[in-house]
Design an enzyme around this catalytic site. Structure first.
Site, PDB file in Angstrom:
ATOM      1  N   GLU A   1      61.753  38.759 -20.114  1.00 63.39           N
ATOM      2  CA  GLU A   1      60.700  39.559 -19.841  1.00 63.39           C
ATOM      3  C   GLU A   1      60.360  40.918 -20.725  1.00 63.39           C
ATOM      4  O   GLU A   1      61.671  41.381 -20.622  1.00 63.39           O
ATOM      5  CB  GLU A   1      60.359  39.693 -18.359  1.00 63.39           C
TER       6      GLU A   1
ATOM      7  N   CYS B   1      64.805  39.532 -14.636  1.00 58.71           N
ATOM      8  CA  CYS B   1      65.797  40.620 -14.298  1.00 58.71           C
ATOM      9  C   CYS B   1      67.206  40.051 -14.246  1.00 58.71           C
ATOM     10  O   CYS B   1      67.307  38.984 -13.850  1.00 58.71           O
ATOM     11  CB  CYS B   1      65.526  41.230 -13.054  1.00 58.71           C
ATOM     12  N   ILE B   2      68.109  40.803 -14.806  1.00 56.04           N
ATOM     13  CA  ILE B   2      69.308  40.346 -14.821  1.00 56.04           C
ATOM     14  C   ILE B   2      70.498  41.595 -14.526  1.00 56.04           C
ATOM     15  O   ILE B   2      70.221  42.897 -14.918  1.00 56.04           O
ATOM     16  CB  ILE B   2      69.873  39.837 -16.255  1.00 56.04           C
ATOM     17  N   LEU B   3      71.547  41.246 -13.805  1.00 56.62           N
ATOM     18  CA  LEU B   3      72.487  42.266 -13.388  1.00 56.62           C
ATOM     19  C   LEU B   3      73.739  41.635 -13.226  1.00 56.62           C
ATOM     20  O   LEU B   3      73.852  40.570 -12.395  1.00 56.62           O
ATOM     21  CB  LEU B   3      72.195  43.042 -12.282  1.00 56.62           C
TER      22      LEU B   3
ATOM     23  N   ARG C   1      83.138  41.303 -18.137  1.00 54.07           N
ATOM     24  CA  ARG C   1      83.748  39.883 -18.268  1.00 54.07           C
ATOM     25  C   ARG C   1      82.952  39.037 -19.200  1.00 54.07           C
ATOM     26  O   ARG C   1      83.285  37.833 -18.972  1.00 54.07           O
ATOM     27  CB  ARG C   1      83.877  39.256 -16.859  1.00 54.07           C
TER      28      ARG C   1
ATOM     29  N   SER D   1      64.704  47.268 -21.321  1.00 53.77           N
ATOM     30  CA  SER D   1      65.328  48.526 -21.162  1.00 53.77           C
ATOM     31  C   SER D   1      66.221  48.806 -22.217  1.00 53.77           C
ATOM     32  O   SER D   1      66.520  47.830 -23.116  1.00 53.77           O
ATOM     33  CB  SER D   1      66.088  48.792 -19.829  1.00 53.77           C
TER      34      SER D   1
END
Length: 329
Positions: free
Chosen positions: A234, A200-202, A210, A238
């Site tokens: 993974e 998961c990345i945010l 940036r 989305s």
């Protein structure tokens, strides 16, 4: 990040709502912005009040994720907007250092002044440049911090955001230089049978645009290459995640063909590209199709790769400087 079980509904697992139910987030003392997605994870479903509060409004001793003093007998009513049944809370107050939360502004002010994470960052330093640092935080070791981070993440991601079993993950967090303010993060499953390098990345809303997402994607590949793995995120991604990754993957492939290890090759195979980039074969094929660089003979057009690089200059360079890497032995 956590796979959905057959006997568990998506709503039960992730706490997902079709509409937003928190209007705004007060992030620290200066940042305020709207949420993007709804989540039930913060609330007691029967009362639609924050789950950290007892039915009579007192602080709960069962949940430490509240920023107030557990021994205090403070009665604070959850701020419901009466004009809309969809909005359960007008403002969620969140510490920008540790992500603990409350529904009372004065409690946030009191907490921020004394938050221990304001003075000392968590985890082990993995990367330090003049602009930012990346630290590895073990979910098992810093469970409360990681749970609160994942709860916050659910307000800005519509999928793949677990918030309970964080002990199965490491969290790589990018911090603003000279501060302990998290700007972006990705999580990595400790045991991934698919050899995923990212779950998961945010990038947090105040720090978007940036290039932090791209930087962390690149860092995740640096980690897997160091481990000798051909890897990737993974799946499934989305729609927004796929767009972001295709830009990043395109940059990896173009750089290798134009000025990297593949620039002097007469013919290359998928395995050659994979070894040069660290990318999985399926991700490479999806990228080549996106670049529209395959000829009718399934050969790669260097002209198409050069054209993409020219049209996408801001995506064409690397962001991670190997000289600033401080990885575990």
């Amino acid at each position: 990040m956590e796979k959905q079980g057959k006997a568990v509904s998506k709503d039960q697992l992730y706490g997902i709502l079709e509409t937003r139910n928190i209007e705004h987030v007060q992030f620290g003392l200066e940042q305020r912005f709207p949420t993007w997605y709804g989540s039930t994870a913060y609330f007691q479903l029967s009362s639609r009040k924050l789950g950290v509060r007892d039915p009579d409004g007192r602080l709960s001793s069962r949940d430490l994720a509240h920023v107030g003093n557990k021994s205090a007998k403070i009665k604070v009513e959850t701020q419901l907007i009466q004009k809309s049944n969809d909005i359960w809370l007008d403002t969620l107050y969140v510490c920008e250092y540790c992500f603990k939360y409350t529904d009372d502004a004065s409690e946030l002010q009191q907490h921020v002044a004394n938050c221990p994470h304001r003075r000392k960052g968590l985890g082990r330093l993995q990367y330090r440049s003049p602009d930012l640092s990346i630290r590895k935080v073990h979910g098992k070791q810093h469970t409360l911090f990681c749970q609160c981070l994942c709860l916050f993440t659910k307000l800005f991601l519509d999928n793949k955001s677990m918030y309970f079993k964080v002990d199965h993950y490491d969290f790589y967090i990018a911090y603003e230089a000279q501060t302990n303010k998290p700007m972006a993060f990705f999580s990595k499953d400790l045991i991934s049978y698919q050899k995923n390098n990212l779950a998961c990345i945010l990038t947090l809303p105040p720090y978007q645009r940036r290039g932090l997402g791209t930087l962390l994607m690149e860092f995740s590949y640096k980690l897997s290459i160091r481990e000798g793995l051909i890897s990737g995120p993974e799946l499934p991604l989305s729609p927004f995640g796929l767009v972001s990754y295709l830009k990043f993957w395109s940059s990896l492939v173009c750089n290798q063909f134009i000025k990297g290890n593949l620039s002097d090759r007469g013919r290359v195979s998928l395995d050659d590209i994979s070894q040069a980039t660290g990318m999985r074969a399926g991700d490479i094929l999806q990228t080549l199709k996106s670049l529209k660089c395959l000829t009718t003979r399934n050969e790669i057009s260097l002209h198409a790769l050069r054209q993409w690089t020219k049209d996408n200059k801001r995506h064409s360079g690397t962001l991670i400087n190997d000289d600033f890497m401080i990885l575990d032995d």
